[in-house]
Design an enzyme around this catalytic site. Structure first.
Site, PDB file in Angstrom:
ATOM      1  N   CYS A 128     -11.724   7.229  -4.791  1.00 21.69           N
ATOM      2  CA  CYS A 128     -11.904   5.958  -5.497  1.00 21.69           C
ATOM      3  C   CYS A 128     -13.383   5.587  -5.528  1.00 21.69           C
ATOM      4  O   CYS A 128     -13.937   5.268  -6.580  1.00 21.69           O
ATOM      5  CB  CYS A 128     -11.071   4.870  -4.821  1.00 21.69           C
ATOM      6  N   CYS A 129     -14.057   5.644  -4.358  1.00 25.42           N
ATOM      7  CA  CYS A 129     -15.496   5.337  -4.315  1.00 25.42           C
ATOM      8  C   CYS A 129     -16.276   6.317  -5.188  1.00 25.42           C
ATOM      9  O   CYS A 129     -17.253   5.936  -5.831  1.00 25.42           O
ATOM     10  CB  CYS A 129     -16.018   5.417  -2.877  1.00 25.42           C
ATOM     11  N   CYS A 211     -15.701  -4.022  -1.957  1.00 23.72           N
ATOM     12  CA  CYS A 211     -14.579  -4.378  -2.834  1.00 23.72           C
ATOM     13  C   CYS A 211     -13.500  -5.111  -2.026  1.00 23.72           C
ATOM     14  O   CYS A 211     -13.309  -4.830  -0.830  1.00 23.72           O
ATOM     15  CB  CYS A 211     -13.979  -3.116  -3.424  1.00 23.72           C
ATOM     16  N   CYS A 214     -10.894  -3.300   0.246  1.00 19.87           N
ATOM     17  CA  CYS A 214     -11.419  -2.495   1.351  1.00 19.87           C
ATOM     18  C   CYS A 214     -12.309  -3.306   2.289  1.00 19.87           C
ATOM     19  O   CYS A 214     -13.111  -2.738   3.037  1.00 19.87           O
ATOM     20  CB  CYS A 214     -12.208  -1.310   0.800  1.00 19.87           C
ATOM     21  N   CYS A 237     -19.564   4.164   1.451  1.00 14.92           N
ATOM     22  CA  CYS A 237     -19.018   4.518   0.142  1.00 14.92           C
ATOM     23  C   CYS A 237     -19.648   5.797  -0.387  1.00 14.92           C
ATOM     24  O   CYS A 237     -19.163   6.394  -1.333  1.00 14.92           O
ATOM     25  CB  CYS A 237     -19.218   3.382  -0.846  1.00 14.92           C
TER      26      CYS A 237
HETATM   27 FE1  SF4 Z   1     -12.375   1.832  -4.396  1.00 15.29          FE
HETATM   28 FE2  SF4 Z   1     -12.449   0.499  -2.070  1.00 15.29          FE
HETATM   29 FE3  SF4 Z   1     -14.419   2.230  -2.728  1.00 15.29          FE
HETATM   30 FE4  SF4 Z   1     -14.146  -0.116  -3.995  1.00 15.29          FE
HETATM   31  S1  SF4 Z   1     -14.674   0.215  -1.819  1.00 15.29           S
HETATM   32  S2  SF4 Z   1     -14.566   1.832  -4.941  1.00 15.29           S
HETATM   33  S3  SF4 Z   1     -11.875  -0.324  -4.109  1.00 15.29           S
HETATM   34  S4  SF4 Z   1     -12.226   2.693  -2.298  1.00 15.29           S
END
Ligand code: SF4
Length: 244
Positions: A128-129, A211, A214, A237
């Site tokens: 996701c990151c 985010c 998280c 991240c």
């Molecule tokens: Fe995705 Fe969480 Fe990374 Fe944001 S912090 S990009 S929601 S995994």
């Protein structure tokens, strides 16, 4: 103070290291002035409007007033940021009269979640990151020779090794960390002394804000980054790690 520096040649690394050492005694404002004079307009700064980023924006606005130059300021808009974070962007832009660009990922969050059958942050936060932050960051940095970060050495083990100026081998450009040797107290004293806008979530138990899925508030005795990716081994991240 304003030494020239070859932007890409590896032979410049020794010079870069010496420059970084000399900057240990310089103010963040002087370091930013050097970076802007040396690299703008091919200079960028990513910010998620953490306390340190707000300090840098304040200092960069002063440098802009002296030089007429600014880095390309941008926020990685993952689609999962807190409302308060985006409002902090508004407040900073209004206070300092500058633009902080929103840089999004290729897909909307709806498209991403449809493709993976649900929120990717819950099942694979690393991917996701990568998709929401690293890919768009890589694209922006590919158009620049240097970037400014707000990291401090005392934040994480990886960050403890940061120079004031260093070669960022992951993204292939120069990285400037003007606050590397600042303490958390230095940051908050500066913010309060200069009445700098900051994310109000800091006053609600969130020392480090990413985010919303998280990030959770932490206790007074917890590590500042304990609330990031809670329940996962992940602590970064990937923007400021040494390896991909
Ligand atoms: Fe995705 Fe969480 Fe990374 Fe944001 S912090 S990009 S929601 S995994």
């Amino acid at each position: 103070m304003f030494l020239d520096l070859p932007p890409t040649a590896s032979a410049a690394d020794v010079e870069l290291s010496a420059l970084s050492s000399s900057f240990e005694e310089r103010s963040a404002s002087e370091i930013l002035h050097w970076a802007v004079e040396r690299f703008a307009p091919r200079l960028a700064m990513a910010t998620a409007f953490g306390a340190e980023g707000c300090v840098l924006i304040h200092l960069l606005a002063e440098v802009r007033d002296r030089t007429g130059k600014l880095p390309y300021l941008f926020n990685l808009e993952t689609g999962y940021q807190f409302r308060e974070t985006l409002e902090t962007r508004d407040h900073l832009m209004e206070r300092y009269g500058l633009e902080i660009h929103l840089v999004g990922a290729r897909e909307t969050t709806q498209e991403l979640e449809a493709r993976f059958g649900g929120p990717l942050y819950a099942t694979d936060p690393n991917q996701c990151c990568h998709l929401r932050k690293i890919e768009p960051l890589t694209e922006v940095l590919s158009h620049h020779d240097a970037w400014i970060s707000a990291i401090r050495r005392e934040q994480t083990r990886d960050r403890a090794r940061a120079g004031i100026v260093e070669r960022d081998r992951r993204f292939g450009l120069v990285k400037v960390n003007p606050l590397a040797n600042w303490t958390k107290r230095d940051v908050w004293t500066f913010i309060l002394d200069h009445d700098i806008p900051y994310n109000p979530l800091h006053d609600q138990g969130y020392p480090s804000i990413g985010c919303w899925p998280c990030t959770r508030p932490v206790g007074a005795t917890d590590d500042d980054r304990a609330g990031r990716w809670s329940g996962h081994a992940k602590t970064e991240c990937g923007l400021h790690t040494l390896k991909p």
